[in-house]
Design a protein around this motif. Structure first.
Motif, PDB file in Angstrom:
ATOM      1  N   ASN A  37       0.844  -1.204   0.000  1.00 22.91           N
ATOM      2  CA  ASN A  37       0.000   0.000   0.000  1.00 22.91           C
ATOM      3  C   ASN A  37       0.876   1.249   0.000  1.00 22.91           C
ATOM      4  O   ASN A  37       1.865   1.320   0.722  1.00 22.91           O
ATOM      5  N   GLY A  38       0.488   2.212  -0.825  1.00 18.54           N
ATOM      6  CA  GLY A  38       1.211   3.476  -0.860  1.00 18.54           C
ATOM      7  C   GLY A  38       2.481   3.431  -1.698  1.00 18.54           C
ATOM      8  O   GLY A  38       3.249   4.394  -1.737  1.00 18.54           O
ATOM      9  N   ALA A  39       2.709   2.315  -2.426  1.00 21.91           N
ATOM     10  CA  ALA A  39       3.947   2.175  -3.218  1.00 21.91           C
ATOM     11  C   ALA A  39       3.971   3.118  -4.422  1.00 21.91           C
ATOM     12  O   ALA A  39       5.037   3.403  -4.967  1.00 21.91           O
ATOM     13  N   GLY A  40       2.788   3.575  -4.855  1.00 25.40           N
ATOM     14  CA  GLY A  40       2.753   4.499  -5.995  1.00 25.40           C
ATOM     15  C   GLY A  40       2.095   3.915  -7.238  1.00 25.40           C
ATOM     16  O   GLY A  40       2.089   4.549  -8.299  1.00 25.40           O
ATOM     17  N   LYS A  41       1.503   2.741  -7.111  1.00 20.52           N
ATOM     18  CA  LYS A  41       0.927   2.048  -8.277  1.00 20.52           C
ATOM     19  C   LYS A  41      -0.201   2.861  -8.926  1.00 20.52           C
ATOM     20  O   LYS A  41      -0.221   3.066 -10.138  1.00 20.52           O
ATOM     21  N   THR A  42      -1.145   3.307  -8.099  1.00 18.64           N
ATOM     22  CA  THR A  42      -2.283   4.052  -8.642  1.00 18.64           C
ATOM     23  C   THR A  42      -1.820   5.370  -9.249  1.00 18.64           C
ATOM     24  O   THR A  42      -2.362   5.823 -10.263  1.00 18.64           O
ATOM     25  N   THR A  43      -0.815   5.966  -8.643  1.00 22.37           N
ATOM     26  CA  THR A  43      -0.303   7.227  -9.193  1.00 22.37           C
ATOM     27  C   THR A  43       0.311   6.995 -10.574  1.00 22.37           C
ATOM     28  O   THR A  43       0.118   7.813 -11.483  1.00 22.37           O
ATOM     29  N   HIS A  76      -3.714  -6.621  -5.874  1.00 25.42           N
ATOM     30  CA  HIS A  76      -3.136  -7.117  -4.626  1.00 25.42           C
ATOM     31  C   HIS A  76      -3.268  -8.633  -4.512  1.00 25.42           C
ATOM     32  O   HIS A  76      -2.566  -9.251  -3.713  1.00 25.42           O
ATOM     33  N   TYR A 103      -3.415  12.478 -14.132  1.00 28.16           N
ATOM     34  CA  TYR A 103      -2.429  13.410 -13.565  1.00 28.16           C
ATOM     35  C   TYR A 103      -1.438  13.787 -14.657  1.00 28.16           C
ATOM     36  O   TYR A 103      -1.099  12.957 -15.498  1.00 28.16           O
TER      37      TYR A 103
HETATM   38  N1  LIG Z   1      -3.577  13.250  -5.056  1.00 27.50           N
HETATM   39  C1  LIG Z   1      -2.654  13.022  -4.122  1.00 27.50           C
HETATM   40  N2  LIG Z   1      -2.194  14.016  -3.327  1.00 27.50           N
HETATM   41  C2  LIG Z   1      -1.256  13.790  -2.399  1.00 27.50           C
HETATM   42  N3  LIG Z   1      -0.694  12.582  -2.161  1.00 27.50           N
HETATM   43  C3  LIG Z   1      -1.118  11.548  -2.903  1.00 27.50           C
HETATM   44  C4  LIG Z   1      -2.116  11.705  -3.930  1.00 27.50           C
HETATM   45  N4  LIG Z   1      -2.324  10.493  -4.510  1.00 27.50           N
HETATM   46  C5  LIG Z   1      -1.505   9.638  -3.885  1.00 27.50           C
HETATM   47  N5  LIG Z   1      -0.776  10.254  -2.929  1.00 27.50           N
HETATM   48  C6  LIG Z   1       0.251   9.658  -2.075  1.00 27.50           C
HETATM   49  O1  LIG Z   1       1.191   9.049  -2.946  1.00 27.50           O
HETATM   50  C7  LIG Z   1       1.653   7.822  -2.394  1.00 27.50           C
HETATM   51  C8  LIG Z   1       1.380   6.720  -3.396  1.00 27.50           C
HETATM   52  O2  LIG Z   1      -0.033   6.498  -3.431  1.00 27.50           O
HETATM   53  P1  LIG Z   1      -0.714   5.490  -4.457  1.00 27.50           P
HETATM   54  O3  LIG Z   1      -2.183   5.579  -4.240  1.00 27.50           O
HETATM   55  O4  LIG Z   1      -0.200   5.717  -5.815  1.00 27.50           O
HETATM   56  O5  LIG Z   1      -0.185   4.070  -3.916  1.00 27.50           O
HETATM   57  P2  LIG Z   1      -0.680   2.615  -4.287  1.00 27.50           P
HETATM   58  O6  LIG Z   1       0.538   1.786  -4.493  1.00 27.50           O
HETATM   59  O7  LIG Z   1      -1.650   2.669  -5.399  1.00 27.50           O
HETATM   60  O8  LIG Z   1      -1.415   2.176  -2.943  1.00 27.50           O
HETATM   61  P3  LIG Z   1      -2.676   1.202  -2.720  1.00 27.50           P
HETATM   62  O9  LIG Z   1      -2.172  -0.178  -2.976  1.00 27.50           O
HETATM   63  O10 LIG Z   1      -2.993   1.417  -1.277  1.00 27.50           O
HETATM   64  O11 LIG Z   1      -3.757   1.639  -3.647  1.00 27.50           O
HETATM   65  C9  LIG Z   1       0.935   7.638  -1.076  1.00 27.50           C
HETATM   66  O12 LIG Z   1       1.801   8.096  -0.051  1.00 27.50           O
HETATM   67  C10 LIG Z   1      -0.273   8.522  -1.201  1.00 27.50           C
HETATM   68  O13 LIG Z   1      -0.711   8.981   0.056  1.00 27.50           O
END
Ligand SMILES: Nc1ncnc2c1ncn2[C@@H]1O[C@H](COP(=O)(O)OP(=O)(O)OP(=O)(O)O)[C@@H](O)[C@H]1O
Length: 263
Positions: free
Chosen positions: A48-54, A220, A63
């Motif tokens: 979680n929070g690795a950055g995948k969704t970003t 996941h 974005y």
């Molecule tokens: N719009 C945003 N503004 C500020 N911080 C953000 C934003 N989107 C994501 N983050 C931060 O960027 C980091 C990566 O988030 P992201 O959602 O990409 O992770 P993830 O790997 O998809 O996690 P998960 O498996 O929980 O979905 C996290 O620390 C999150 O809090």
């Protein structure tokens, strides 16, 4: 998985290079590079929070990346809005299903084709033959996809009243009806029961085989990822830590430490 399914053409379909996304002081994605081949199933995993969704949001036009390159079929799409990205053949589903819940199931598939159907106002107003033909073809395609997904019986139900697993299938149909070349699935197994997860795995493989689409997946559910993907990128704290086949990734000590070791 047959050899012919694997990397058939030399140019990758999607090329992501040094992708970086900063939110204020947080480096959510830190120089991530990967390629998805034509017709390849490629997964991104990580805690979680690795950055995948970003990464997904940067690739899919939600974005504008802080820096880095995103090329689809050799064309630069970094920073384009999602509707323009879709014109390059790249569409996505969302972690939380996003349908028009108050529209019927079939209407959701008609709306999805809106940009492709002849929507000229005058032709529509006078119900010219070409307009009626395009409408009929859109309806036929919608019904075809409902059949394919096994949800035709619910065609006239409000989408929001479908069982969750069926909503997920409808969301994938809504993407597929636009004939994408790259289908991005954001946690498609979330909320599904074990039987539905097995069906999803077969569906992803079938879509790739029958519709010549590549799949970029965030998931996941390790069993699904390991069974369906050809290659996997593992991320941790915004950084790529390894890219490889399911077997290579499964046995990589960095991955076990960062991700699988958590379980
Ligand atoms: N719009 C945003 N503004 C500020 N911080 C953000 C934003 N989107 C994501 N983050 C931060 O960027 C980091 C990566 O988030 P992201 O959602 O990409 O992770 P993830 O790997 O998809 O996690 P998960 O498996 O929980 O979905 C996290 O620390 C999150 O809090």
């Amino acid at each position: 998985m047959t050899e012919t399914n694997k990397h058939t053409a030399s140019t990758p379909l999607l090329q992501v290079k040094d992708l970086t996304m900063r939110f204020g002081g947080l480096l959510a994605v830190d120089h991530v590079s990967f390629e998805v081949g034509r017709n390849e199933i490629f997964a991104i995993i990580g805690p979680n929070g690795a950055g995948k969704t970003t990464v997904f949001n940067c690739v899919g036009g939600f974005y504008r990346p802080t820096s880095g390159q995103v090329h689809m079929d050799g064309k630069d799409i970094a920073g384009l809005p999602s509707h323009k990205v879709a014109r390059h053949g790249l569409v996505r589903t969302f972690q939380n299903v996003r349908l028009f819940k108050e529209l019927t199931v079939v209407e959701n598939l008609l709306v999805a084709q809106h940009t492709q159907v002849e929507s000229n106002m005058l032709k529509g107003l006078f119900k010219l033959p070409s307009y009626r033909r395009a409408e009929k073809e859109a309806l036929d395609r919608a019904v075809w996809w409902l059949d394919f997904m096994g949800i035709r019986a619910f065609a006239n139900r409000e989408a929001g009243n479908l069982a969750y697993g069926h909503q997920r299938r409808l969301e994938i149909a809504r993407c597929m009806i636009t004939k994408p070349r790259l289908l991005m699935l954001d946690e498609p197994a979330a909320g599904l029961n074990p039987q539905e997860k097995v069906e999803l795995q077969h569906l992803i493989d079938q879509l790739r085989r029958e519709f010549d689409v590549a799949v970029l997946l965030i998931e996941h559910d390790m069993s699904l990822v390991m069974n369906v993907s050809e290659r996997i990128l593992v991320m941790e704290h915004g950084k790529p830590i390894v890219t490889g086949t399911p077997d290579a990734v499964r046995n990589d000590p960095r991955v076990i430490k960062a991700y699988l070791g958590e379980e």
